[in-house]
Design a protein around this motif. Sequence first.
Motif, PDB file in Angstrom:
ATOM      1  N   THR A  74      -3.562  13.706  38.873  1.00  0.00           N
ATOM      2  CA  THR A  74      -3.673  12.500  39.691  1.00  0.00           C
ATOM      3  C   THR A  74      -4.972  11.771  39.362  1.00  0.00           C
ATOM      4  O   THR A  74      -6.038  12.380  39.323  1.00  0.00           O
ATOM      5  CB  THR A  74      -3.627  12.872  41.189  1.00  0.00           C
ATOM      6  N   GLN A  75      -4.867  10.477  39.141  1.00  0.00           N
ATOM      7  CA  GLN A  75      -6.012   9.677  38.700  1.00  0.00           C
ATOM      8  C   GLN A  75      -6.622   8.864  39.843  1.00  0.00           C
ATOM      9  O   GLN A  75      -5.889   8.323  40.670  1.00  0.00           O
ATOM     10  CB  GLN A  75      -5.583   8.716  37.589  1.00  0.00           C
ATOM     11  N   SER A  86      -5.138   5.566  41.881  1.00  0.00           N
ATOM     12  CA  SER A  86      -3.678   5.568  41.968  1.00  0.00           C
ATOM     13  C   SER A  86      -3.252   5.731  43.424  1.00  0.00           C
ATOM     14  O   SER A  86      -4.024   6.191  44.273  1.00  0.00           O
ATOM     15  CB  SER A  86      -3.084   6.695  41.121  1.00  0.00           C
TER      16      SER A  86
END
Length: 179
Positions: free
Chosen positions: A13-14, A17
């Motif tokens: 997960t960035q 986002s």
Amino acid sequence: MTGAVAVFGSSQTQPGSLEWDDAQRAGTRLAEAGYAVITGGYSGTMEAVSSGAAGAGGHVIGVTAPVLFPHRSTANPFVHELIEASSLANRIDIMMQRSRATLALPGSIGTAAELLISWNTNHILRRTGAMPRVSVAVGPGWKALARALVDMNGALEDDVVWADTVDEGVDRILVRLSD
């Protein structure tokens, strides 16, 4: 502090986002409700949850597995208490033992393993007459997996609470832990 909630999710997960923002909000809400959070301690969803909880004044426990992940140098900077596990099974066991509930956010195979162990724990508890743990899974991917396991293997879908959104998932945990 009223206990801890283990939160499972993707290491991919960035920041920025929707998934990151959701995970960070979950950490914030759990900490504001008085719960410590326990994650795998590394990046992605684990870091977002840790960041949210730490920002809200909560206690953050990271359970890393350096033997399995030698390329991950250390826990994320929001971890207050670091526990190093000897294996993947030991890591999940520590997270389960130290928490009152589990929250599975969207993820991949590692998150699926964590969710399935939580689900299986409830399966065993229910069959032995013990009270199942609070276990919540968020998102349509987990519902599809559940449907397959229920249809193919007779698993009980009720051993996990299914939520469409992170806020719904956190709400379900908070309500069930307050009972």
